[in-house]
Scaffold this active site. Structure first.
Site, PDB file in Angstrom:
ATOM      1  N   ASP A 168       8.485  -7.128   8.535  1.00  0.00           N
ATOM      2  CA  ASP A 168       9.322  -6.170   7.794  1.00  0.00           C
ATOM      3  C   ASP A 168       8.959  -4.747   8.198  1.00  0.00           C
ATOM      4  O   ASP A 168       8.962  -3.836   7.370  1.00  0.00           O
ATOM      5  CB  ASP A 168       9.150  -6.360   6.290  1.00  0.00           C
ATOM      6  CG  ASP A 168      10.217  -5.620   5.478  1.00  0.00           C
ATOM      7  OD1 ASP A 168      11.354  -5.477   5.986  1.00  0.00           O
ATOM      8  OD2 ASP A 168       9.920  -5.183   4.350  1.00  0.00           O
ATOM      9  N   ASP A 185       1.673  -2.464   4.312  1.00  0.00           N
ATOM     10  CA  ASP A 185       2.530  -3.464   3.655  1.00  0.00           C
ATOM     11  C   ASP A 185       2.723  -4.700   4.526  1.00  0.00           C
ATOM     12  O   ASP A 185       3.701  -4.839   5.253  1.00  0.00           O
ATOM     13  CB  ASP A 185       3.881  -2.864   3.287  1.00  0.00           C
ATOM     14  CG  ASP A 185       3.783  -1.851   2.158  1.00  0.00           C
ATOM     15  OD1 ASP A 185       2.759  -1.871   1.445  1.00  0.00           O
ATOM     16  OD2 ASP A 185       4.709  -1.055   1.986  1.00  0.00           O
TER      17      ASP A 185
END
Length: 285
Positions: A168, A185
Protein backbone atom coordinates in the site's frame (compact mmCIF):
# COMPACT_ATOMS: atom_id res chain seq x y z
CA UNK A 1 -4.84 14.92 27.46
CA UNK A 2 -6.13 11.73 29.03
CA UNK A 3 -3.64 8.92 28.65
CA UNK A 4 -5.08 6.05 26.54
CA UNK A 5 -5.50 2.79 28.45
CA UNK A 6 -3.01 0.91 26.30
CA UNK A 7 -0.33 3.54 26.86
CA UNK A 8 -1.02 3.83 30.59
CA UNK A 9 -0.06 0.17 30.88
CA UNK A 10 3.26 0.96 29.19
CA UNK A 11 3.86 3.82 31.64
CA UNK A 12 3.04 1.54 34.59
CA UNK A 13 5.49 -1.06 33.25
CA UNK A 14 8.23 1.53 32.69
CA UNK A 15 8.35 1.07 28.91
CA UNK A 16 7.60 4.75 28.32
CA UNK A 17 7.60 7.67 30.74
CA UNK A 18 5.07 10.10 29.28
CA UNK A 19 2.55 10.59 26.48
CA UNK A 20 3.29 13.99 24.94
CA UNK A 21 0.55 14.35 22.33
CA UNK A 22 -1.49 12.50 19.72
CA UNK A 23 0.14 12.38 16.29
CA UNK A 24 -2.51 10.88 14.03
CA UNK A 25 -5.54 8.63 14.12
CA UNK A 26 -6.73 6.28 11.41
CA UNK A 27 -9.11 3.38 10.93
CA UNK A 28 -6.55 0.82 12.04
CA UNK A 29 -4.42 2.61 14.62
CA UNK A 30 -3.78 5.77 16.59
CA UNK A 31 -0.24 7.10 16.90
CA UNK A 32 1.08 9.13 19.84
CA UNK A 33 4.31 10.97 20.53
CA UNK A 34 5.82 9.58 23.73
CA UNK A 35 8.91 10.06 25.84
CA UNK A 36 11.10 7.15 26.87
CA UNK A 37 13.92 8.35 29.05
CA UNK A 38 15.70 11.05 27.05
CA UNK A 39 14.29 9.79 23.74
CA UNK A 40 11.14 11.04 22.02
CA UNK A 41 9.49 8.21 20.13
CA UNK A 42 6.08 7.30 18.80
CA UNK A 43 3.66 4.61 19.95
CA UNK A 44 1.23 3.02 17.52
CA UNK A 45 -1.88 1.72 19.29
CA UNK A 46 -3.67 -0.77 17.06
CA UNK A 47 -7.46 -0.81 16.95
CA UNK A 48 -9.63 -3.89 16.63
CA UNK A 49 -10.93 -4.10 13.08
CA UNK A 50 -14.56 -4.55 12.05
CA UNK A 51 -15.70 -7.43 9.83
CA UNK A 52 -15.69 -5.16 6.74
CA UNK A 53 -12.04 -4.31 7.20
CA UNK A 54 -11.20 -7.96 7.80
CA UNK A 55 -12.69 -8.91 4.45
CA UNK A 56 -10.74 -6.20 2.67
CA UNK A 57 -7.48 -7.54 4.05
CA UNK A 58 -7.84 -11.15 2.87
CA UNK A 59 -5.82 -10.55 -0.32
CA UNK A 60 -2.88 -9.26 1.70
CA UNK A 61 -2.81 -12.24 4.06
CA UNK A 62 -2.25 -14.85 1.36
CA UNK A 63 1.11 -16.48 1.90
CA UNK A 64 1.57 -15.24 5.45
CA UNK A 65 2.72 -17.74 8.03
CA UNK A 66 0.61 -18.30 11.14
CA UNK A 67 1.37 -20.13 14.35
CA UNK A 68 -0.14 -23.52 13.46
CA UNK A 69 -2.57 -25.49 11.32
CA UNK A 70 -5.50 -24.84 13.69
CA UNK A 71 -5.00 -21.10 13.39
CA UNK A 72 -4.63 -21.33 9.61
CA UNK A 73 -7.88 -23.29 9.26
CA UNK A 74 -9.74 -20.88 11.53
CA UNK A 75 -8.51 -17.86 9.58
CA UNK A 76 -9.56 -19.51 6.34
CA UNK A 77 -13.08 -20.12 7.69
CA UNK A 78 -13.32 -16.57 9.13
CA UNK A 79 -14.76 -17.94 12.35
CA UNK A 80 -14.81 -15.80 15.51
CA UNK A 81 -11.57 -17.42 16.63
CA UNK A 82 -10.22 -17.11 13.10
CA UNK A 83 -10.94 -13.39 12.98
CA UNK A 84 -9.17 -12.97 16.31
CA UNK A 85 -6.16 -14.86 14.99
CA UNK A 86 -6.24 -12.83 11.76
CA UNK A 87 -6.22 -9.61 13.79
CA UNK A 88 -3.20 -10.80 15.75
CA UNK A 89 -1.41 -11.83 12.54
CA UNK A 90 -2.27 -8.47 10.95
CA UNK A 91 -0.74 -6.53 13.82
CA UNK A 92 2.28 -8.79 14.17
CA UNK A 93 3.00 -8.49 10.45
CA UNK A 94 4.04 -4.86 10.75
CA UNK A 95 6.17 -5.52 13.82
CA UNK A 96 7.97 -8.44 12.20
CA UNK A 97 8.40 -6.50 8.94
CA UNK A 98 9.89 -3.46 10.68
CA UNK A 99 12.51 -5.54 12.48
CA UNK A 100 13.38 -7.43 9.31
CA UNK A 101 13.52 -4.37 7.07
CA UNK A 102 15.43 -2.20 9.54
CA UNK A 103 18.08 -4.92 9.76
CA UNK A 104 18.12 -5.09 5.94
CA UNK A 105 18.94 -1.39 5.72
CA UNK A 106 15.52 -0.25 4.50
CA UNK A 107 14.57 3.29 5.46
CA UNK A 108 11.81 2.54 7.99
CA UNK A 109 11.36 3.69 11.61
CA UNK A 110 13.43 1.46 13.87
CA UNK A 111 11.16 -0.48 16.25
CA UNK A 112 11.77 -0.57 19.99
CA UNK A 113 9.31 -3.26 21.01
CA UNK A 114 5.73 -4.47 20.76
CA UNK A 115 3.72 -4.51 23.97
CA UNK A 116 0.09 -5.71 24.20
CA UNK A 117 -1.02 -4.23 20.91
CA UNK A 118 1.25 -1.17 21.04
CA UNK A 119 4.26 -0.75 18.75
CA UNK A 120 6.96 1.64 20.01
CA UNK A 121 9.32 2.95 17.34
CA UNK A 122 11.44 5.90 16.26
CA UNK A 123 9.67 9.19 15.62
CA UNK A 124 10.56 10.51 12.17
CA UNK A 125 11.19 14.26 12.42
CA UNK A 126 12.03 17.20 10.18
CA UNK A 127 15.05 19.50 10.48
CA UNK A 128 13.39 21.38 13.35
CA UNK A 129 12.64 18.27 15.37
CA UNK A 130 8.94 18.34 14.56
CA UNK A 131 6.98 15.41 13.14
CA UNK A 132 8.10 14.93 9.54
CA UNK A 133 5.59 15.79 6.78
CA UNK A 134 4.25 13.22 4.38
CA UNK A 135 5.63 13.09 0.86
CA UNK A 136 2.25 14.04 -0.56
CA UNK A 137 2.26 17.25 1.46
CA UNK A 138 5.52 18.82 0.29
CA UNK A 139 6.59 20.76 -2.78
CA UNK A 140 9.81 19.57 -4.40
CA UNK A 141 12.24 20.69 -7.05
CA UNK A 142 12.62 18.42 -10.07
CA UNK A 143 16.07 17.34 -8.91
CA UNK A 144 14.84 16.49 -5.41
CA UNK A 145 11.88 14.57 -6.83
CA UNK A 146 14.25 12.51 -8.97
CA UNK A 147 16.50 11.90 -5.99
CA UNK A 148 13.58 10.82 -3.78
CA UNK A 149 12.32 8.54 -6.53
CA UNK A 150 15.75 6.92 -6.80
CA UNK A 151 15.90 6.45 -3.01
CA UNK A 152 12.40 4.97 -2.81
CA UNK A 153 12.98 2.59 -5.72
CA UNK A 154 16.09 1.41 -3.89
CA UNK A 155 14.01 0.79 -0.74
CA UNK A 156 11.47 -1.22 -2.73
CA UNK A 157 14.33 -3.30 -4.14
CA UNK A 158 15.72 -3.94 -0.66
CA UNK A 159 12.27 -4.92 0.57
CA UNK A 160 11.84 -7.30 -2.36
CA UNK A 161 15.24 -8.84 -1.66
CA UNK A 162 14.00 -9.43 1.89
CA UNK A 163 10.95 -11.19 0.46
CA UNK A 164 8.43 -8.44 1.14
CA UNK A 165 6.30 -5.94 -0.78
CA UNK A 166 4.76 -2.97 1.03
CA UNK A 167 1.35 -3.52 -0.56
CA UNK A 168 0.00 0.00 0.00
CA UNK A 169 2.92 2.30 -0.71
CA UNK A 170 1.86 5.85 -1.50
CA UNK A 171 3.00 9.46 -0.89
CA UNK A 172 0.87 9.37 2.27
CA UNK A 173 2.86 6.65 4.01
CA UNK A 174 6.25 8.07 3.16
CA UNK A 175 7.64 10.70 5.55
CA UNK A 176 10.21 13.28 4.51
CA UNK A 177 13.14 13.41 6.93
CA UNK A 178 16.13 15.77 6.48
CA UNK A 179 18.17 12.94 4.94
CA UNK A 180 15.41 11.70 2.65
CA UNK A 181 12.16 9.70 2.58
CA UNK A 182 11.23 7.10 5.21
CA UNK A 183 8.61 4.41 4.58
CA UNK A 184 5.93 3.82 7.23
CA UNK A 185 2.67 1.85 7.75
CA UNK A 186 3.41 -1.80 6.99
CA UNK A 187 0.56 -3.92 8.45
CA UNK A 188 -0.53 -4.94 4.94
CA UNK A 189 2.97 -6.09 3.93
CA UNK A 190 2.85 -8.86 1.32
CA UNK A 191 4.93 -12.00 0.85
CA UNK A 192 6.68 -11.60 -2.49
CA UNK A 193 6.89 -15.33 -3.15
CA UNK A 194 3.72 -16.49 -1.39
CA UNK A 195 1.05 -14.10 -2.64
CA UNK A 196 -0.42 -14.50 -6.12
CA UNK A 197 -1.08 -10.75 -6.32
CA UNK A 198 2.49 -9.82 -5.36
CA UNK A 199 3.53 -8.66 -8.83
CA UNK A 200 0.42 -6.50 -9.21
CA UNK A 201 0.94 -4.95 -5.78
CA UNK A 202 4.57 -4.23 -6.56
CA UNK A 203 3.57 -2.42 -9.75
CA UNK A 204 0.96 -0.45 -7.85
CA UNK A 205 3.42 0.53 -5.12
CA UNK A 206 5.99 1.80 -7.60
CA UNK A 207 3.29 3.51 -9.70
CA UNK A 208 1.92 5.33 -6.66
CA UNK A 209 5.31 6.82 -5.89
CA UNK A 210 6.18 7.49 -9.52
CA UNK A 211 2.91 9.32 -10.24
CA UNK A 212 3.27 11.45 -7.12
CA UNK A 213 6.85 12.51 -7.88
CA UNK A 214 6.14 12.93 -11.60
CA UNK A 215 4.26 16.11 -10.68
CA UNK A 216 7.70 17.64 -10.30
CA UNK A 217 9.67 15.47 -12.76
CA UNK A 218 7.26 14.27 -15.51
CA UNK A 219 9.85 12.08 -17.24
CA UNK A 220 9.54 9.60 -14.35
CA UNK A 221 6.30 8.38 -15.93
CA UNK A 222 8.34 6.83 -18.73
CA UNK A 223 10.12 4.39 -16.40
CA UNK A 224 9.40 0.73 -15.70
CA UNK A 225 11.27 -0.01 -12.49
CA UNK A 226 8.68 -2.45 -11.10
CA UNK A 227 8.81 -4.63 -14.21
CA UNK A 228 12.61 -4.53 -14.26
CA UNK A 229 13.07 -5.47 -10.61
CA UNK A 230 10.39 -8.18 -10.74
CA UNK A 231 12.06 -9.83 -13.73
CA UNK A 232 15.37 -9.90 -11.84
CA UNK A 233 13.60 -11.19 -8.73
CA UNK A 234 11.98 -14.07 -10.64
CA UNK A 235 15.36 -14.99 -12.11
CA UNK A 236 16.97 -14.95 -8.67
CA UNK A 237 19.29 -12.16 -9.78
CA UNK A 238 17.94 -9.19 -7.81
CA UNK A 239 20.35 -7.83 -5.19
CA UNK A 240 20.02 -4.89 -2.78
CA UNK A 241 22.67 -3.06 -4.80
CA UNK A 242 21.39 -4.04 -8.27
CA UNK A 243 21.71 -1.13 -10.65
CA UNK A 244 18.36 -0.48 -12.35
CA UNK A 245 17.82 1.60 -15.46
CA UNK A 246 14.06 2.07 -15.37
CA UNK A 247 13.90 0.60 -18.87
CA UNK A 248 12.36 -2.76 -19.64
CA UNK A 249 12.20 -4.70 -22.90
CA UNK A 250 9.09 -6.84 -23.13
CA UNK A 251 9.66 -10.21 -24.80
CA UNK A 252 6.99 -10.33 -27.48
CA UNK A 253 7.65 -14.01 -28.15
CA UNK A 254 6.69 -15.03 -24.62
CA UNK A 255 4.07 -12.57 -23.44
CA UNK A 256 1.11 -10.65 -24.72
CA UNK A 257 2.77 -7.23 -24.67
CA UNK A 258 -0.50 -5.39 -25.19
CA UNK A 259 -2.01 -7.08 -22.15
CA UNK A 260 1.05 -6.38 -20.01
CA UNK A 261 1.13 -2.74 -21.04
CA UNK A 262 -2.60 -2.43 -20.37
CA UNK A 263 -2.11 -3.88 -16.89
CA UNK A 264 0.60 -1.30 -16.24
CA UNK A 265 -1.69 1.48 -17.45
CA UNK A 266 -4.51 0.12 -15.29
CA UNK A 267 -2.22 0.01 -12.25
CA UNK A 268 -1.14 3.61 -12.82
CA UNK A 269 -4.72 4.77 -13.32
CA UNK A 270 -5.70 2.99 -10.12
CA UNK A 271 -2.83 4.72 -8.35
CA UNK A 272 -4.05 8.11 -9.57
CA UNK A 273 -7.58 7.39 -8.35
CA UNK A 274 -6.28 6.21 -4.95
CA UNK A 275 -4.13 9.34 -4.62
CA UNK A 276 -7.03 11.61 -5.53
CA UNK A 277 -9.19 9.84 -2.98
CA UNK A 278 -6.62 10.37 -0.26
CA UNK A 279 -6.25 14.04 -1.19
CA UNK A 280 -10.02 14.50 -1.08
CA UNK A 281 -10.19 12.82 2.32
CA UNK A 282 -7.43 15.06 3.66
CA UNK A 283 -9.24 18.13 2.33
CA UNK A 284 -12.34 17.14 4.29
CA UNK A 285 -10.41 16.80 7.58
Amino acid sequence: MKTPIGLQELIDDGVIDEVLRPLKSGKEASVYVVRSGEEVRCAKVYKDMAQRSFQQRVQYQEGRKVRGSRQARAIGKASKFGRKEAEAAWKNAEVDALYLLADAGVRVPRPHGYFNGVLVMDLVTDADGQSAPRLGEVELSADTARDYHRILVRQVVRMLCAGLIHGDLSPYNVLVAPDGPVIIDLPQVVSASGNNAARTMLRRDVSNITISLARFAPELLDTYYAEEMWALFEQGELRPDSELSGRFAFDESEVDVDSVMQSIIDAREEAIIRQQGREAALAED
